[in-house]
Design a protein around this motif. Structure first.
Motif, mmCIF file in Angstrom:
data_model
loop_
_atom_site.group_PDB
_atom_site.id
_atom_site.type_symbol
_atom_site.label_atom_id
_atom_site.label_comp_id
_atom_site.label_asym_id
_atom_site.label_seq_id
_atom_site.Cartn_x
_atom_site.Cartn_y
_atom_site.Cartn_z
ATOM 1 N N VAL A 163 64.596 16.937 29.729
ATOM 2 C CA VAL A 163 63.440 17.452 30.463
ATOM 3 C C VAL A 163 62.176 17.094 29.686
ATOM 4 O O VAL A 163 62.194 17.021 28.451
ATOM 5 C CB VAL A 163 63.550 18.980 30.648
ATOM 6 N N SER B 231 57.058 21.217 30.857
ATOM 7 C CA SER B 231 57.738 21.213 32.150
ATOM 8 C C SER B 231 57.866 22.638 32.681
ATOM 9 O O SER B 231 57.913 23.602 31.905
ATOM 10 C CB SER B 231 59.132 20.591 32.006
ATOM 11 N N SER C 142 60.530 23.238 34.390
ATOM 12 C CA SER C 142 61.959 23.204 34.718
ATOM 13 C C SER C 142 62.840 23.171 33.477
ATOM 14 O O SER C 142 63.893 22.522 33.468
ATOM 15 C CB SER C 142 62.255 21.979 35.597
ATOM 16 N N THR D 47 65.603 24.293 30.792
ATOM 17 C CA THR D 47 66.923 24.840 31.064
ATOM 18 C C THR D 47 67.511 25.482 29.809
ATOM 19 O O THR D 47 66.902 25.461 28.736
ATOM 20 C CB THR D 47 67.863 23.733 31.549
ATOM 21 N N THR E 192 66.436 31.073 34.598
ATOM 22 C CA THR E 192 65.281 30.341 34.062
ATOM 23 C C THR E 192 64.082 30.448 35.005
ATOM 24 O O THR E 192 63.136 29.675 34.903
ATOM 25 C CB THR E 192 65.640 28.857 33.837
ATOM 26 N N ASP F 267 58.766 27.935 31.259
ATOM 27 C CA ASP F 267 57.705 27.111 31.834
ATOM 28 C C ASP F 267 56.570 26.992 30.825
ATOM 29 O O ASP F 267 56.019 28.000 30.371
ATOM 30 C CB ASP F 267 57.219 27.778 33.128
#
Length: 306
Positions: free
Chosen positions: A143, A147, A149, A151, A159, A164
């Motif tokens: 990633v 981001s 997103s 994880t 998440t 974030d």
């Protein structure tokens, strides 16, 4: 491959009528690597690796028997050292007849170019923060550094919040306040709250006025009210010309940055000189081998402003 510097191409250096011939007369941009990176010793191999182990969850109520928790293997980060080199050639006659000793200073010019190269590579961390950059390192999370997103390998962890570190807001006092709130909400791999306190504001020269107003103003910005500016003196401002986007800006937790962002010189800058016996051409060359790596994302907040 470039040809050696020869007398026919540098007539001005052979002409004593010139008052001065300038060489590398401009001041160079300060080296930001010691400011932004932790210098780590290399391990003697062609790469270096970091890994993570997840956190524990909350304690449960004791009901006669201890419930034993488990931790999860986190993400791996692998740094790969890359080589960089440059050189310069000059014929013996030009070197001897140079009235201004410019050719004798060219190795210093190679050193200047080396520092400039290192600055550009250091800035990749921020300039490429919004995409997956694998130039110097690979991180198994896959990633972008900044981001919405991120994880976790821990099973069952949501998440939806706390993973974030990305914004699209232009730099303003309101956006900095929002970043601080986002930082306070960041979680570890198990979804636990952690201490993230952004105390550095990094920006390109184009945002100097806005950044300094945010951090240095006593009163609240752009209002007729006499409210106190809560950002006054709270953040260290860092301006860097090597940030390629004139609108993007970043915030750091400096304590976490020092623990999670590394620069490693596998081979420090070195220079060598030799003269070719057949052509009587002098050669200077420089060589360096290094890499940089962030081993986690939580120290950084980035605004990718369109």
């Amino acid at each position: 491959m470039s040809a050696p510097a020869v007398s026919a191409a540098y007539g001005d250096l052979l002409d004593p009528r010139f008052q001065k011939v300038f060489h590398e007369q401009f001041d160079q941009v300060p080296d930001m690597i010691p400011t932004l990176f932790t210098n780590a010793p290399h391990n003697g191999r062609n790469n270096m690796m970091w890994s993570e182990v997840g956190a524990f969850g909350d304690w449960g109520q004791f009901s006669g028997r201890v419930n034993y928790d488990d931790v999860t293997q986190g993400y791996d980060t692998t740094m790969t050292f890359l080589e960089f080199a440059s050189g310069f050639e000059v014929e013996r006659a030009l070197y001897d007849d140079d009235q201004y000793h410019i050719m004798d200073q060219k190795p210093m010019g190679l050193a200047t170019a080396a520092q400039r190269t290192r600055q550009r590579h250091a800035a990749r961390i921020w300039n490429n923060a919004f995409s997956v950059d694998t130039f110097f390192y690979n991180r198994s999370e896959g990633v972008a550094l900044c981001s919405a997103s991120h994880t976790t390998n821990d099973p069952g962890v949501s998440t939806a919040a706390g993973f974030d570190n990305l914004s699209t807001s232009a730099l303003s006092a309101t956006a900095v306040a929002a970043a601080r709130i986002e930082g306070a909400a960041i979680r570890d791999s198990r979804g636990n709250f952690i201490q993230v306190a952004y105390d550095e504001l990094l920006y390109p020269p184009n945002l100097f006025e806005v950044a300094e107003e945010i951090v240095s103003s006593f009163g609240k910005l752009d209002t007729a009210n006499n409210n106190k500016n809560v950002h006054e003196g709270r953040y260290k401002t860092i301006e860097w010309v090597y940030l390629s986007d004139t609108n993007n800006w970043f915030m750091h937790d400096s304590t976490m940055r020092k623990a999670m962002l590394f620069w490693v010189d596998r081979v420090a800058k070195e220079f060598a000189y030799a003269e070719d016996l057949d052509t009587i051409v002098a050669k200077w060359r420089g060589y360096m081998r290094y890499a940089n790596v962030p081993i986690d994302w939580r120290w950084l907040y980035g605004a990718n402003v369109s």
